[in-house]
Design a protein around this motif. Structure first.
Motif, PDB file in Angstrom:
ATOM      1  N   UNK A  75      10.255  47.996 -16.278  1.00 31.24           N
ATOM      2  CA  UNK A  75      11.289  48.968 -16.667  1.00 31.24           C
ATOM      3  C   UNK A  75      11.023  49.552 -18.046  1.00 31.24           C
ATOM      4  N   UNK A  76      10.208  48.855 -18.861  1.00 32.41           N
ATOM      5  CA  UNK A  76       9.946  49.343 -20.216  1.00 32.41           C
ATOM      6  C   UNK A  76       8.765  50.313 -20.267  1.00 32.41           C
ATOM      7  N   UNK A  77       7.896  50.308 -19.253  1.00 33.87           N
ATOM      8  CA  UNK A  77       6.762  51.224 -19.360  1.00 33.87           C
ATOM      9  C   UNK A  77       6.619  52.198 -18.195  1.00 33.87           C
ATOM     10  N   UNK A  78       7.180  51.878 -17.029  1.00 38.40           N
ATOM     11  CA  UNK A  78       7.033  52.829 -15.915  1.00 38.40           C
ATOM     12  C   UNK A  78       7.745  54.160 -16.190  1.00 38.40           C
ATOM     13  N   UNK A  79       8.985  54.120 -16.693  1.00 39.42           N
ATOM     14  CA  UNK A  79       9.617  55.398 -17.049  1.00 39.42           C
ATOM     15  C   UNK A  79       8.813  56.178 -18.095  1.00 39.42           C
ATOM     16  N   UNK A  80       8.196  55.470 -19.047  1.00 38.33           N
ATOM     17  CA  UNK A  80       7.367  56.153 -20.057  1.00 38.33           C
ATOM     18  C   UNK A  80       6.152  56.777 -19.387  1.00 38.33           C
TER      19      UNK A  80
END
Ligand code: C2E
Ligand code: MG
Ligand code: MG
Ligand code: MG
Length: 292
Positions: A75-80
């Motif tokens: 959740x911390x890097x996929x949206x990025x």
């Protein structure tokens, strides 16, 4: 006073936004080299056939071991990655790695297990996903029946026609498509008929309710019945207790996935899980309530 508090919290909010933007750009930068530095790995979570008590397949979940930050959750890097357009490269990595693993398991003598990968909206809109999948299957000598793709309902909100065209191409190659987190999106049911869907995955939040609230069965049951009448498979996500498994069996759910049966695990652990499954699943499977 209220006014200055408001001012302060606005300042705080701006500060937060700035921090987050900085954080995001540093993750964005790190993503670029993470693939080359082999910082990503796939973990595999079993999907259990509730009628047979066997391993029906698996889902590949992406893990990032960052050299300084340690484990960075999806959740911390996929949206990025989605925001920066990097996600397509990441998806290619995931699909290639999944196929490489399927081949490695086959060579190690493991029974054939399908692997489902998660894709983002951008993967379906940008078009070349089906070509990439076709080429990767050939490269590793993997059957399309062993690779599955999970999409979320919200993707339909993007460019519907392009998304449907890509999914149809994948489907015609023999790739099964599941709708992930089913029931949490905003789209109408109308698209379900147009989608070449093989399976609905009941979102974890509904599975949670199964043994928490008195009317907790209503939505899972509705989705199971919907899947039945559409002639597609149904999988429950996030099964954590035997009671939840019991209720899902009683309502006729096909498969279950969750910590109760097995957490996402590295490839070696997953192959050990599969080897031990005939023994271990016997203990985990609830007795059918109609078995008396
Ligand atoms: P998802 O596809 O719905 O995956 C299920 C998530 O639920 C996973 O979280 C899994 O570890 C977690 N889970 C499984 N069983 C249980 C359970 O019994 N209890 C609880 N509390 N959680 C359970 P994870 O691995 O953190 O992934 C989160 C989301 O990140 C995934 O949701 C998926 O949307 C996304 N994701 C993961 N890997 C990839 C990837 O390779 N590509 C893309 N585009 N997205 C990915
Ligand atoms: Mg998924
Ligand atoms: Mg899900
Ligand atoms: Mg989810």
């Amino acid at each position: 006073m209220a006014k200055s508090e408001g001012h302060n919290s606005l300042q705080f909010f701006r500060h937060e936004l700035k921090l987050r933007a900085l954080e995001r750009s540093s993750i964005e930068r790190d993503l670029q080299r993470a693939i080359e530095q082999h910082e990503f790995e796939l973990h595999f979570q079993p999907k259990i056939d509730l009628a047979k008590g066997t391993v029906a397949g698996s889902e590949a979940l992406l893990r990032w071991r960052h050299p300084e930050r340690g484990f960075v959750p999806p959740w911390a890097f996929i949206p990025v990655a989605e925001h920066s357009g990097f996600v397509c490269e990441l998806t290619h990595w995931v699909i290639n790695e999944a196929c490489r693993q399927i081949k490695a398991w086959r060579e190690a003598g493991l029974p054939p297990i399908s692997v489902a990968v998660n894709v983002s909206a951008a993967d379906l809109v940008n078009g070349d996903l089906s070509d990439f999948v076709a080429n990767t299957l050939v490269t590793h000598g993997v059957s399309p029946r062993q690779l599955e793709i999970e999409v979320t309902e919200s993707m339909v909100m993007h460019d519907v026609e392009t998304v449907i065209a890509t999914l149809r191409r994948l489907r015609s190659m023999g790739i099964a498509i599941s709708i992930d987190d089913f029931g949490t999106g905003y789209s109408s049911l109308a698209y379900l008929k147009r989608f070449p869907v093989k399976c609905l995955k009941i979102d974890r939040s509904f599975v949670d309710d199964l043994d928490r609230t008195s009317d907790g069965q209503a939505i899972p049951k509705l989705i199971v019945d919907l899947a039945r009448s559409l002639g597609v498979k149904v999988v429950a996500e996030g099964v954590e207790t035997v009671r939840q498994a019991e209720r899902l069996i009683d309502m006729g759910c096909d498969e279950a996935q969750g910590y109760y049966f097995g957490r996402p695990m590295p490839a070696e652990d997953f192959s050990a899980y599969v080897m031990q499954a005939p023994e271990n699943l016997k203990k985990l499977m609830p007795a059918r309530s109609d078995a008396a």
